[in-house]
Write a protein that holds these residues in place. Structure first.
Motif, PDB file in Angstrom:
ATOM      1  N   HIS A   3      36.082  -1.638 -18.524  1.00 56.72           N
ATOM      2  CA  HIS A   3      35.304  -1.937 -17.334  1.00 56.72           C
ATOM      3  C   HIS A   3      34.541  -3.235 -17.525  1.00 56.72           C
ATOM      4  O   HIS A   3      33.944  -3.471 -18.562  1.00 56.72           O
ATOM      5  N   THR A   4      34.549  -4.083 -16.527  1.00 55.62           N
ATOM      6  CA  THR A   4      33.730  -5.293 -16.576  1.00 55.62           C
ATOM      7  C   THR A   4      32.623  -5.251 -15.541  1.00 55.62           C
ATOM      8  O   THR A   4      31.589  -5.870 -15.714  1.00 55.62           O
ATOM      9  N   LEU A   5      32.862  -4.502 -14.456  1.00 57.05           N
ATOM     10  CA  LEU A   5      31.843  -4.347 -13.418  1.00 57.05           C
ATOM     11  C   LEU A   5      31.546  -2.866 -13.220  1.00 57.05           C
ATOM     12  O   LEU A   5      32.379  -2.004 -13.496  1.00 57.05           O
ATOM     13  N   MET A   6      30.346  -2.589 -12.748  1.00 55.18           N
ATOM     14  CA  MET A   6      29.952  -1.213 -12.454  1.00 55.18           C
ATOM     15  C   MET A   6      29.141  -1.193 -11.165  1.00 55.18           C
ATOM     16  O   MET A   6      28.557  -2.207 -10.754  1.00 55.18           O
ATOM     17  N   LYS A   7      29.090  -0.035 -10.539  1.00 54.35           N
ATOM     18  CA  LYS A   7      28.221   0.162  -9.387  1.00 54.35           C
ATOM     19  C   LYS A   7      26.795   0.422  -9.866  1.00 54.35           C
ATOM     20  O   LYS A   7      26.585   1.160 -10.829  1.00 54.35           O
ATOM     21  N   ALA A   8      25.840  -0.185  -9.195  1.00 54.64           N
ATOM     22  CA  ALA A   8      24.438   0.025  -9.549  1.00 54.64           C
ATOM     23  C   ALA A   8      23.587  -0.100  -8.303  1.00 54.64           C
ATOM     24  O   ALA A   8      23.966  -0.764  -7.334  1.00 54.64           O
ATOM     25  N   ILE A   9      22.446   0.568  -8.328  1.00 54.47           N
ATOM     26  CA  ILE A   9      21.422   0.365  -7.308  1.00 54.47           C
ATOM     27  C   ILE A   9      20.429  -0.645  -7.879  1.00 54.47           C
ATOM     28  O   ILE A   9      19.729  -0.343  -8.852  1.00 54.47           O
ATOM     29  N   VAL A  10      20.392  -1.817  -7.289  1.00 54.15           N
ATOM     30  CA  VAL A  10      19.509  -2.876  -7.763  1.00 54.15           C
ATOM     31  C   VAL A  10      18.292  -2.939  -6.838  1.00 54.15           C
ATOM     32  O   VAL A  10      18.433  -3.094  -5.619  1.00 54.15           O
ATOM     33  N   THR A  11      17.103  -2.763  -7.414  1.00 53.37           N
ATOM     34  CA  THR A  11      15.862  -2.906  -6.655  1.00 53.37           C
ATOM     35  C   THR A  11      15.477  -4.382  -6.704  1.00 53.37           C
ATOM     36  O   THR A  11      15.233  -4.935  -7.770  1.00 53.37           O
ATOM     37  N   THR A  12      15.441  -5.008  -5.540  1.00 54.21           N
ATOM     38  CA  THR A  12      15.313  -6.467  -5.481  1.00 54.21           C
ATOM     39  C   THR A  12      13.867  -6.947  -5.436  1.00 54.21           C
ATOM     40  O   THR A  12      13.609  -8.148  -5.583  1.00 54.21           O
ATOM     41  N   GLY A  13      12.898  -6.046  -5.208  1.00 50.06           N
ATOM     42  CA  GLY A  13      11.503  -6.448  -5.178  1.00 50.06           C
ATOM     43  C   GLY A  13      10.632  -5.336  -4.622  1.00 50.06           C
ATOM     44  O   GLY A  13      11.113  -4.236  -4.335  1.00 50.06           O
ATOM     45  N   ASN A  14       9.336  -5.609  -4.482  1.00 48.62           N
ATOM     46  CA  ASN A  14       8.419  -4.636  -3.876  1.00 48.62           C
ATOM     47  C   ASN A  14       8.718  -4.504  -2.391  1.00 48.62           C
ATOM     48  O   ASN A  14       8.911  -5.496  -1.692  1.00 48.62           O
ATOM     49  N   GLY A  15       8.755  -3.259  -1.914  1.00 46.18           N
ATOM     50  CA  GLY A  15       8.987  -3.050  -0.498  1.00 46.18           C
ATOM     51  C   GLY A  15       9.593  -1.697  -0.215  1.00 46.18           C
ATOM     52  O   GLY A  15       9.493  -0.765  -1.028  1.00 46.18           O
ATOM     53  N   GLY A  16      10.249  -1.581   0.948  1.00 52.11           N
ATOM     54  CA  GLY A  16      10.803  -0.324   1.410  1.00 52.11           C
ATOM     55  C   GLY A  16      12.217  -0.087   0.913  1.00 52.11           C
ATOM     56  O   GLY A  16      12.700  -0.724  -0.034  1.00 52.11           O
ATOM     57  N   TYR A  17      12.922   0.825   1.593  1.00 51.39           N
ATOM     58  CA  TYR A  17      14.264   1.192   1.154  1.00 51.39           C
ATOM     59  C   TYR A  17      15.240   0.029   1.241  1.00 51.39           C
ATOM     60  O   TYR A  17      16.276   0.039   0.580  1.00 51.39           O
ATOM     61  N   GLU A  18      14.915  -0.971   2.054  1.00 49.80           N
ATOM     62  CA  GLU A  18      15.797  -2.135   2.143  1.00 49.80           C
ATOM     63  C   GLU A  18      15.890  -2.899   0.825  1.00 49.80           C
ATOM     64  O   GLU A  18      16.796  -3.700   0.614  1.00 49.80           O
ATOM     65  N   LYS A  19      14.972  -2.618  -0.087  1.00 48.01           N
ATOM     66  CA  LYS A  19      14.995  -3.271  -1.398  1.00 48.01           C
ATOM     67  C   LYS A  19      15.961  -2.598  -2.366  1.00 48.01           C
ATOM     68  O   LYS A  19      16.172  -3.086  -3.475  1.00 48.01           O
ATOM     69  N   LEU A  20      16.545  -1.474  -1.964  1.00 50.88           N
ATOM     70  CA  LEU A  20      17.516  -0.757  -2.797  1.00 50.88           C
ATOM     71  C   LEU A  20      18.917  -1.189  -2.375  1.00 50.88           C
ATOM     72  O   LEU A  20      19.399  -0.796  -1.311  1.00 50.88           O
ATOM     73  N   VAL A  21      19.561  -1.990  -3.191  1.00 56.81           N
ATOM     74  CA  VAL A  21      20.848  -2.583  -2.835  1.00 56.81           C
ATOM     75  C   VAL A  21      21.935  -2.048  -3.764  1.00 56.81           C
ATOM     76  O   VAL A  21      21.845  -2.195  -4.988  1.00 56.81           O
ATOM     77  N   CYS A  22      22.949  -1.420  -3.176  1.00 53.26           N
ATOM     78  CA  CYS A  22      24.087  -0.936  -3.952  1.00 53.26           C
ATOM     79  C   CYS A  22      25.083  -2.077  -4.104  1.00 53.26           C
ATOM     80  O   CYS A  22      25.557  -2.634  -3.109  1.00 53.26           O
ATOM     81  N   THR A  51       6.947   2.168  -8.461  1.00 50.65           N
ATOM     82  CA  THR A  51       7.244   0.822  -8.956  1.00 50.65           C
ATOM     83  C   THR A  51       7.789  -0.057  -7.845  1.00 50.65           C
ATOM     84  O   THR A  51       7.398  -1.221  -7.706  1.00 50.65           O
ATOM     85  N   ARG A  52       8.684   0.503  -7.044  1.00 50.38           N
ATOM     86  CA  ARG A  52       9.216  -0.280  -5.918  1.00 50.38           C
ATOM     87  C   ARG A  52       8.113  -0.681  -4.949  1.00 50.38           C
ATOM     88  O   ARG A  52       8.105  -1.787  -4.404  1.00 50.38           O
ATOM     89  N   LEU A  53       7.160   0.223  -4.727  1.00 46.97           N
ATOM     90  CA  LEU A  53       6.073  -0.060  -3.785  1.00 46.97           C
ATOM     91  C   LEU A  53       4.968  -0.925  -4.384  1.00 46.97           C
ATOM     92  O   LEU A  53       4.095  -1.398  -3.658  1.00 46.97           O
ATOM     93  N   GLY A  54       4.984  -1.122  -5.711  1.00 50.58           N
ATOM     94  CA  GLY A  54       3.890  -1.843  -6.361  1.00 50.58           C
ATOM     95  C   GLY A  54       2.623  -1.022  -6.454  1.00 50.58           C
ATOM     96  O   GLY A  54       1.516  -1.560  -6.565  1.00 50.58           O
ATOM     97  N   TRP A  55       2.767   0.314  -6.475  1.00 50.24           N
ATOM     98  CA  TRP A  55       1.611   1.224  -6.419  1.00 50.24           C
ATOM     99  C   TRP A  55       0.719   1.131  -7.645  1.00 50.24           C
ATOM    100  O   TRP A  55      -0.465   1.438  -7.588  1.00 50.24           O
ATOM    101  N   TYR A  56       1.269   0.692  -8.779  1.00 48.86           N
ATOM    102  CA  TYR A  56       0.453   0.634  -9.997  1.00 48.86           C
ATOM    103  C   TYR A  56      -0.556  -0.508  -9.968  1.00 48.86           C
ATOM    104  O   TYR A  56      -1.415  -0.596 -10.846  1.00 48.86           O
ATOM    105  N   SER A  57      -0.460  -1.359  -8.971  1.00 49.81           N
ATOM    106  CA  SER A  57      -1.416  -2.462  -8.842  1.00 49.81           C
ATOM    107  C   SER A  57      -2.828  -1.940  -8.605  1.00 49.81           C
ATOM    108  O   SER A  57      -3.040  -0.976  -7.857  1.00 49.81           O
ATOM    109  N   SER A  58      -3.808  -2.576  -9.230  1.00 48.11           N
ATOM    110  CA  SER A  58      -5.204  -2.176  -9.031  1.00 48.11           C
ATOM    111  C   SER A  58      -5.666  -2.403  -7.600  1.00 48.11           C
ATOM    112  O   SER A  58      -6.707  -1.895  -7.190  1.00 48.11           O
TER     113      SER A  58
END
Length: 358
Positions: A3-22, A51-58
């Motif tokens: 295998h050289t490629l695999m399927k993954a869910i990549v979280t592209t940044g802080n935000g909603g479900y649109e940040k979860l990219v297959c 983590t996706r939402l950035g909730w750990y921020s003070s």
């Protein structure tokens, strides 16, 4: 690997479900000391959503639900929004992994190949003499993919009849709960109060406390009491119960509280002199009222637990293999349905864990 490629869910940044990219991404390259694990099952946790939402921020004071998609997602990346400051987006999240070792690094132990393993996601990169820690799926790529790379020292072969999905419920929740009880030095004959006992960590804490020979009082929604009683709770109370009226002051030795929020002050009143409150979360809100008199006049110990101690994960594997704990698998989803799984997770109508299958 072929295998050289695999399927993954990549979280592209802080935000909603649109940040979860297959998407297709390269299978990780492994180096000396690493293993490549084919992901068989990956659990869903609060931490991935936080983590996706950035909730750990003070800068965030909301509960995890209030910070979720029901509210506005962060408008800008949070420089302190991850467990260790800024999250390294784009990131493959996924803290829980049951998998199959398919390759080992140069001079690695080839006997690991084709063994079913659990991955210890809490990495003590400077050794167990330091509390410094990094986490799979929060600080480096995790298990929301077909393959994951990890240090060989953090994979643990497990021999049992559990399904892959059942094993996928274990690492984060049970490791966290075991670490809390270990640090609190919970002893036979004591009384423990588990707040949020129907969640992943809470239900794990109920089981892990019960096997230590203690009395377990659990707080959960009324509709979940039957299931929580089944895993070892001796007494069940509803989330709106008047705990002081029901239990009385100085009635418990240890409180496991990953809920926090407005109910926190009551926890200190419930603790006996010399009692311990241990926490690894704050889903009802991270900012709490603390009357210092309730703490120091009763010699209370408050413990935060994120870095897992060395004995914790080997203990969990042993409990599984000896049949001392049981998995609480609420539901499985295909990996591609991660947004659906997280949305249903936030409804908090389940007991135990949701698991994604690649």
């Amino acid at each position: 690997m072929t295998h050289t490629l695999m399927k993954a869910i990549v979280t592209t940044g802080n935000g909603g479900y649109e940040k979860l990219v297959c998407k297709d991404v390269p299978v990780p390259d492994i180096g000396p000391g690493d293993v490549l694990v084919k992901v068989l099952a990956a659990g869903v946790n609060n931490t991935e959503i936080n983590t996706r939402l950035g909730w750990y921020s003070s800068s965030v004071n909301d509960s995890t639900n209030d910070a979720s998609e029901a509210k506005a997602a962060p408008a800008a990346p949070k420089s302190d929004g991850g467990w260790n400051n800024q999250t390294p987006f784009p990131l493959i999240q996924g803290t829980d992994c049951c998998g199959l070792v398919v390759n080992v690094g140069e001079d690695g132990d080839k006997s690991l190949i084709n063994k079913r393993v659990l991955i210890r996601p809490c990495i003590r990169e400077h050794g167990f003499g330091s509390l410094d820690n990094i986490w799979m799926g929060s600080d480096f790529d995790g298990a929301f993919a077909q393959y994951v790379k990890i240090r060989a020292s953090d994979v643990f072969p497990v021999t049992c009849e559990w399904t892959d999905a059942e094993l996928g419920t274990i690492p984060c929740a049970y490791g966290t709960a075991e670490n809390m009880l270990h640090r609190a030095n919970l002893r036979p004959g004591e009384t423990i109060l588990v707040v949020g006992a129907s969640g992943g960590v809470g239900s794990a804490a109920v089981q892990l406390a019960k096997r230590r020979g203690v009395k377990v009082i659990a707080i959960a929604g009324d509709d979940k009491h039957e299931k929580v009683a089944r895993i070892g709770a001796d007494r069940l109370l509803g989330r709106s119960a008047d705990l002081l009226a029901e239990l009385g002051e100085q009635s418990v030795d240890v409180v496991v509280d990953n809920v926090a929020g407005s109910g926190f002050p009551t926890m200190l009143k419930l603790l006996k002199r010399g009692g311990r409150l241990v926490s690894s979360g704050a889903i009802a809100g991270p900012v709490v009222d603390l009357d210092m008199r309730d703490m120091y006049l009763k010699d209370i110990t408050l413990m935060g637990t994120t870095a897992w101690d060395e004995v914790v994960f080997p203990n969990i594997v042993r409990y599984i293999e000896q049949g001392e704990i049981q998995p609480i698998l609420a539901k499985t989803f295909p990996l591609s349905a991660i947004a659906e799984a997280q949305a249903e997770f936030l409804m908090k109508k389940h007991v135990g864990k949701f698991v994604l299958i690649p």
